[in-house]
Design a protein around this motif. Structure first.
Motif, PDB file in Angstrom:
ATOM      1  N   THR A  26      15.974   4.712 -19.397  1.00 16.18           N
ATOM      2  CA  THR A  26      15.804   3.324 -18.931  1.00 16.18           C
ATOM      3  C   THR A  26      15.106   3.294 -17.576  1.00 16.18           C
ATOM      4  O   THR A  26      14.143   2.545 -17.365  1.00 16.18           O
ATOM      5  N   LEU A  27      15.593   4.125 -16.657  1.00  9.87           N
ATOM      6  CA  LEU A  27      14.996   4.123 -15.316  1.00  9.87           C
ATOM      7  C   LEU A  27      13.540   4.579 -15.377  1.00  9.87           C
ATOM      8  O   LEU A  27      12.669   4.039 -14.706  1.00  9.87           O
ATOM      9  N   LYS A  28      13.308   5.576 -16.210  1.00 12.88           N
ATOM     10  CA  LYS A  28      11.960   6.112 -16.326  1.00 12.88           C
ATOM     11  C   LYS A  28      10.992   5.047 -16.867  1.00 12.88           C
ATOM     12  O   LYS A  28       9.866   4.909 -16.402  1.00 12.88           O
ATOM     13  N   ARG A  29      11.496   4.281 -17.848  1.00 16.43           N
ATOM     14  CA  ARG A  29      10.667   3.235 -18.443  1.00 16.43           C
ATOM     15  C   ARG A  29      10.323   2.164 -17.396  1.00 16.43           C
ATOM     16  O   ARG A  29       9.193   1.725 -17.283  1.00 16.43           O
ATOM     17  N   ARG A  30      11.332   1.805 -16.598  1.00 18.14           N
ATOM     18  CA  ARG A  30      11.093   0.754 -15.589  1.00 18.14           C
ATOM     19  C   ARG A  30      10.160   1.262 -14.490  1.00 18.14           C
ATOM     20  O   ARG A  30       9.331   0.505 -13.986  1.00 18.14           O
ATOM     21  N   PHE A  31      10.334   2.502 -14.127  1.00 21.59           N
ATOM     22  CA  PHE A  31       9.453   3.090 -13.109  1.00 21.59           C
ATOM     23  C   PHE A  31       8.000   3.024 -13.587  1.00 21.59           C
ATOM     24  O   PHE A  31       7.094   2.619 -12.867  1.00 21.59           O
ATOM     25  N   ARG A  32       7.825   3.369 -14.847  1.00 18.85           N
ATOM     26  CA  ARG A  32       6.482   3.384 -15.403  1.00 18.85           C
ATOM     27  C   ARG A  32       5.880   1.973 -15.487  1.00 18.85           C
ATOM     28  O   ARG A  32       4.725   1.751 -15.182  1.00 18.85           O
ATOM     29  N   TYR A  33       6.734   1.036 -15.849  1.00 23.42           N
ATOM     30  CA  TYR A  33       6.300  -0.355 -15.916  1.00 23.42           C
ATOM     31  C   TYR A  33       5.866  -0.822 -14.523  1.00 23.42           C
ATOM     32  O   TYR A  33       4.845  -1.492 -14.351  1.00 23.42           O
ATOM     33  N   TYR A  34       6.664  -0.456 -13.525  1.00 23.86           N
ATOM     34  CA  TYR A  34       6.353  -0.813 -12.140  1.00 23.86           C
ATOM     35  C   TYR A  34       4.977  -0.266 -11.743  1.00 23.86           C
ATOM     36  O   TYR A  34       4.159  -0.957 -11.153  1.00 23.86           O
ATOM     37  N   GLN A  35       4.754   0.985 -12.126  1.00 27.56           N
ATOM     38  CA  GLN A  35       3.447   1.581 -11.825  1.00 27.56           C
ATOM     39  C   GLN A  35       2.313   0.813 -12.502  1.00 27.56           C
ATOM     40  O   GLN A  35       1.318   0.458 -11.881  1.00 27.56           O
ATOM     41  N   GLN A  36       2.474   0.585 -13.796  1.00 27.19           N
ATOM     42  CA  GLN A  36       1.378   0.035 -14.597  1.00 27.19           C
ATOM     43  C   GLN A  36       1.148  -1.459 -14.385  1.00 27.19           C
ATOM     44  O   GLN A  36       0.027  -1.924 -14.450  1.00 27.19           O
ATOM     45  N   HIS A  37       2.241  -2.192 -14.157  1.00 25.34           N
ATOM     46  CA  HIS A  37       2.117  -3.649 -14.140  1.00 25.34           C
ATOM     47  C   HIS A  37       2.240  -4.262 -12.764  1.00 25.34           C
ATOM     48  O   HIS A  37       2.010  -5.453 -12.591  1.00 25.34           O
ATOM     49  N   ILE A  38       2.664  -3.495 -11.782  1.00 21.35           N
ATOM     50  CA  ILE A  38       2.790  -4.053 -10.436  1.00 21.35           C
ATOM     51  C   ILE A  38       1.821  -3.357  -9.481  1.00 21.35           C
ATOM     52  O   ILE A  38       1.019  -4.002  -8.815  1.00 21.35           O
ATOM     53  N   VAL A  39       1.892  -2.054  -9.409  1.00 18.15           N
ATOM     54  CA  VAL A  39       1.076  -1.346  -8.417  1.00 18.15           C
ATOM     55  C   VAL A  39      -0.401  -1.362  -8.813  1.00 18.15           C
ATOM     56  O   VAL A  39      -1.256  -1.758  -8.025  1.00 18.15           O
ATOM     57  N   LYS A  40      -0.685  -0.961 -10.034  1.00 18.60           N
ATOM     58  CA  LYS A  40      -2.090  -0.860 -10.453  1.00 18.60           C
ATOM     59  C   LYS A  40      -2.838  -2.194 -10.377  1.00 18.60           C
ATOM     60  O   LYS A  40      -3.937  -2.246  -9.840  1.00 18.60           O
ATOM     61  N   PRO A  41      -2.250  -3.296 -10.896  1.00 17.75           N
ATOM     62  CA  PRO A  41      -3.001  -4.559 -10.848  1.00 17.75           C
ATOM     63  C   PRO A  41      -3.379  -4.981  -9.429  1.00 17.75           C
ATOM     64  O   PRO A  41      -4.443  -5.544  -9.217  1.00 17.75           O
ATOM     65  N   PHE A  42      -2.514  -4.701  -8.442  1.00 19.57           N
ATOM     66  CA  PHE A  42      -2.878  -5.083  -7.074  1.00 19.57           C
ATOM     67  C   PHE A  42      -4.156  -4.358  -6.656  1.00 19.57           C
ATOM     68  O   PHE A  42      -5.077  -4.960  -6.105  1.00 19.57           O
ATOM     69  N   TYR A  43      -4.227  -3.064  -6.942  1.00 20.87           N
ATOM     70  CA  TYR A  43      -5.427  -2.311  -6.567  1.00 20.87           C
ATOM     71  C   TYR A  43      -6.644  -2.772  -7.350  1.00 20.87           C
ATOM     72  O   TYR A  43      -7.737  -2.914  -6.818  1.00 20.87           O
ATOM     73  N   ARG A  44      -6.412  -3.048  -8.630  1.00 19.67           N
ATOM     74  CA  ARG A  44      -7.545  -3.400  -9.487  1.00 19.67           C
ATOM     75  C   ARG A  44      -8.057  -4.811  -9.188  1.00 19.67           C
ATOM     76  O   ARG A  44      -9.253  -5.031  -9.049  1.00 19.67           O
ATOM     77  N   ASP A  45      -7.129  -5.775  -9.030  1.00 23.41           N
ATOM     78  CA  ASP A  45      -7.546  -7.172  -8.933  1.00 23.41           C
ATOM     79  C   ASP A  45      -7.858  -7.601  -7.508  1.00 23.41           C
ATOM     80  O   ASP A  45      -8.558  -8.577  -7.299  1.00 23.41           O
ATOM     81  N   HIS A  46      -7.288  -6.939  -6.524  1.00 23.05           N
ATOM     82  CA  HIS A  46      -7.503  -7.369  -5.146  1.00 23.05           C
ATOM     83  C   HIS A  46      -8.141  -6.279  -4.300  1.00 23.05           C
ATOM     84  O   HIS A  46      -9.268  -6.396  -3.855  1.00 23.05           O
ATOM     85  N   PHE A  47      -7.389  -5.207  -4.110  1.00 17.78           N
ATOM     86  CA  PHE A  47      -7.792  -4.180  -3.151  1.00 17.78           C
ATOM     87  C   PHE A  47      -9.212  -3.680  -3.382  1.00 17.78           C
ATOM     88  O   PHE A  47     -10.010  -3.544  -2.459  1.00 17.78           O
ATOM     89  N   GLN A  48      -9.507  -3.429  -4.614  1.00 19.41           N
ATOM     90  CA  GLN A  48     -10.808  -2.858  -4.965  1.00 19.41           C
ATOM     91  C   GLN A  48     -11.958  -3.792  -4.608  1.00 19.41           C
ATOM     92  O   GLN A  48     -13.093  -3.365  -4.491  1.00 19.41           O
ATOM     93  N   ARG A  49     -11.642  -5.087  -4.437  1.00 22.36           N
ATOM     94  CA  ARG A  49     -12.710  -6.049  -4.214  1.00 22.36           C
ATOM     95  C   ARG A  49     -12.898  -6.432  -2.745  1.00 22.36           C
ATOM     96  O   ARG A  49     -13.747  -7.243  -2.422  1.00 22.36           O
TER      97      ARG A  49
ATOM     98  N   LEU B 291       0.829  -1.211   0.000  1.00 23.96           N
ATOM     99  CA  LEU B 291       0.000   0.000   0.000  1.00 23.96           C
ATOM    100  C   LEU B 291       0.864   1.262   0.000  1.00 23.96           C
ATOM    101  O   LEU B 291       0.396   2.330  -0.375  1.00 23.96           O
ATOM    102  N   LEU B 292       2.108   1.109   0.440  1.00 27.52           N
ATOM    103  CA  LEU B 292       2.973   2.290   0.462  1.00 27.52           C
ATOM    104  C   LEU B 292       3.235   2.782  -0.956  1.00 27.52           C
ATOM    105  O   LEU B 292       3.692   3.894  -1.169  1.00 27.52           O
ATOM    106  N   ASP B 293       2.939   1.918  -1.918  1.00 28.51           N
ATOM    107  CA  ASP B 293       3.197   2.276  -3.305  1.00 28.51           C
ATOM    108  C   ASP B 293       2.067   3.064  -3.957  1.00 28.51           C
ATOM    109  O   ASP B 293       2.226   3.552  -5.063  1.00 28.51           O
ATOM    110  N   LEU B 294       0.937   3.188  -3.284  1.00 29.00           N
ATOM    111  CA  LEU B 294      -0.167   3.920  -3.928  1.00 29.00           C
ATOM    112  C   LEU B 294       0.250   5.349  -4.318  1.00 29.00           C
ATOM    113  O   LEU B 294       0.021   5.768  -5.453  1.00 29.00           O
ATOM    114  N   PRO B 295       0.893   6.094  -3.393  1.00 32.19           N
ATOM    115  CA  PRO B 295       1.247   7.466  -3.736  1.00 32.19           C
ATOM    116  C   PRO B 295       2.202   7.541  -4.934  1.00 32.19           C
ATOM    117  O   PRO B 295       2.282   8.573  -5.604  1.00 32.19           O
ATOM    118  N   LEU B 296       2.885   6.437  -5.182  1.00 28.06           N
ATOM    119  CA  LEU B 296       3.810   6.412  -6.307  1.00 28.06           C
ATOM    120  C   LEU B 296       3.066   6.586  -7.642  1.00 28.06           C
ATOM    121  O   LEU B 296       3.621   7.056  -8.627  1.00 28.06           O
TER     122      LEU B 296
END
Ligand SMILES: Nc1nc2c(ncn2[C@@H]2O[C@H](COP(=O)(O)OP(=O)(O)OP(=O)(O)O)[C@@H](O)[C@H]2O)c(=O)[nH]1
Ligand SMILES: [Mg+2]
Length: 462
Positions: free
Chosen positions: A254-277, A139-144
């Motif tokens: 490179t770092l920017k791309r990975r940061f964005r991937y982390y946001q889109q593919h790691i943080v968001k799915p947790f909220y969408r697939d679990h937290f929200q439910r 959850l600490l990653d939400l603000p990210l």
């Protein structure tokens, strides 16, 4: 012709009929999540016989008949290790359950008699309870999600001298690097590992406000490039337009791309697939552990908790509301391991927890999310003893230390408000970890688990 109902549709119908509830347990590392969920399952399974659930209305009234474990719904989520946890508690000598990582799930079906039965008292109903345990660090990653790589980098300039120490190696590795540099994969992985090592060392030392959360609990992502990025210092000294034009293989891109991937593919799915439910949530906090660790760690815990609680702030303008539509309708917060202090200290412990979370609690109440604070021990490891000393009677705790020494101790006083400099200078806090008590028959010994369970599911057992 009618099509058979899909499982999802069935679930939806059960939910609207109040027959299904998704309850999630979270908290930062070592907060006591596994112990809490193990105890909760054990208490409910003993609800019919040898229960210790007087504060749970349905159990007190003899209407809760018991609970059975059934196959969970989401077969892709690891099963909560209940049997392993019980095996540890049953060992000779008893052990605490192992640390866990990532999300896990277990489904219980509770059988109960409704309070007002239409069938003259013979009606039995079922409530399907889906239980989840997941790391609060996620959850600490939400603000990210509110940042881009530049603003995140700027924000991550670590705060506090003590904390900076853990990042000194990473710091020397990045000093002198330019956004336009081209680094090979191996070097990038090495520097990212230094950053992750800094985060882990800070956590070991008791710090909590650490990001990105998955660097601490990588699970299956260990070694994946998505976890190999880090903030770049001094980006504000560069022209943003110039940075944007850097080639794809530059350090910055490179770092920017990975940061964005982390946001889109790691943080968001947790909220969408679990937290929200999730329907209901309990957040566990090791307040006593933080008191034990001293002022800087205590402040850090406070920061981490406020950040973590942002995930429950459904105010209209909240980030979460803009991205997803969460729907937790009830929240509990609990200070765990209350068996480390004598009973008359428990209300102070709850007071301290409320003080620690004062701001988020205010926001939650404003957003009309019911929230209640508890102090509890999921698995009580001490016994209260009255000891007479020079004519006066003192309350002490008896337990066995992790190394097997039987001890009698007088734990310090818990401040009921945020500790002042004076508290730290005068007293501080010092307590020993105890081994679980040897198991006897019946449900696990606890303190106020029943009150927490009542708040979390009691209304569904009416
Ligand atoms: N005395 C006492 N200690 C507890 C209690 N609950 C947890 N602990 C202690 O806290 C430690 C961590 O508890 P866990 O339940 O494993 O915590 P967790 O949040 O699941 O930890 P991770 O899985 O590592 O994130 C245990 O090993 C115990 O030492 C309790 O009710 N009483
Ligand atoms: Mg755990």
């Amino acid at each position: 012709m009618f099509k058979p109902l899909t499982r999802e549709l069935n679930d939806l119908i059960e939910r609207t009929r109040d027959r299904q509830l998704r309850l999630a347990v979270t908290g930062l590392s070592r907060a006591g999540k596994t112990a809490f969920l193990t105890s909760l399952i054990h208490q409910l399974r003993h609800a019919g016989v040898e229960a210790r659930l007087d504060l749970l209305g349905a159990a007190r009234e003899g209407r809760l008949l018991g609970a059975r474990r059934v196959e969970q719904q989401d077969l892709g989520v690891p099963r909560f290790p209940f049997d392993q946890a019980m095996a540890a508690l049953d060992a000779h000598p008893p052990r605490w359950p192992e640390a866990t990582r990532g999300i896990s799930e277990l489904r219980l079906v509770l059988r109960y008699r409704p309070r007002k039965s239409r069938l003259f008292g013979s009606e039995v109903r079922e409530l399907t309870l889906d239980l989840f345990d997941y790391p609060g660090e996620w959850l600490l990653d939400l603000p990210l999600l509110a940042h881009d790589f530049n603003s995140w980098s700027q924000q991550q300039r670590t705060s506090g001298q003590q904390r900076d120490e853990f990042f000194s190696q990473w710091h020397s590795a990045v000093t002198g690097l330019k956004p336009s540099d081209e680094l090979d994969e191996t070097r990038l992985a090495e520097i990212a590992e230094l950053y992750a090592t800094g985060l882990r060392a800070a956590r070991e030392a008791g710090f909590s406000d650490l990001q990105p959360g998955r660097f601490l609990l990588p699970g299956d992502l260990d070694g994946a490039p998505v976890l190999q990025f880090f903030p770049l210092l001094g980006l504000d000294e560069h022209d943003p337009g110039g940075l944007a034009k850097l080639p794809a293989d530059s350090l910055y891109a490179t770092l920017k791309r990975r940061f964005r991937y982390y946001q889109q593919h790691i943080v968001k799915p947790f909220y969408r697939d679990h937290f929200q439910r999730f329907d209901r949530q309990i957040v566990l906090v090791d307040v006593l552990g933080a008191l034990n660790a001293g002022p800087e760690r205590f402040d850090d815990l406070s920061r981490a908790l406020s950040r973590l609680m942002e995930s429950f702030d459904y105010g209209q303008r909240s980030l979460l509301n803009r991205l997803f539509s969460p729907r937790i309708d009830r929240l509990a917060i609990a200070a765990t391991k209350a068996d480390h202090v004598t009973p008359e200290q428990h209300s102070r412990l709850t007071g301290l927890l409320e003080a620690l979370l004062a701001e988020p609690i205010k926001d939650l109440r404003y957003a009309d999310v019911p929230v209640k604070a508890f102090s509890l021990a999921s698995i009580r490891a001490t016994q209260v003893r009255e000891v007479s000393d020079n004519g006066s009677t003192l309350t002490a705790l008896r337990g066995t230390t992790l190394s097997g020494e039987p001890t009698l101790m007088f734990p310090g006083d818990v401040p009921s408000q945020l500790p002042t400099a004076d508290f730290w200078a005068r007293q501080g806090f010092d307590f020993t970890a105890f081994r679980p008590l040897p198991r006897t028959s019946g449900a696990l010994p606890h303190i106020r688990m029943d009150a927490a369970i009542d708040w979390l599911i009691g209304d569904k057992l009416q």
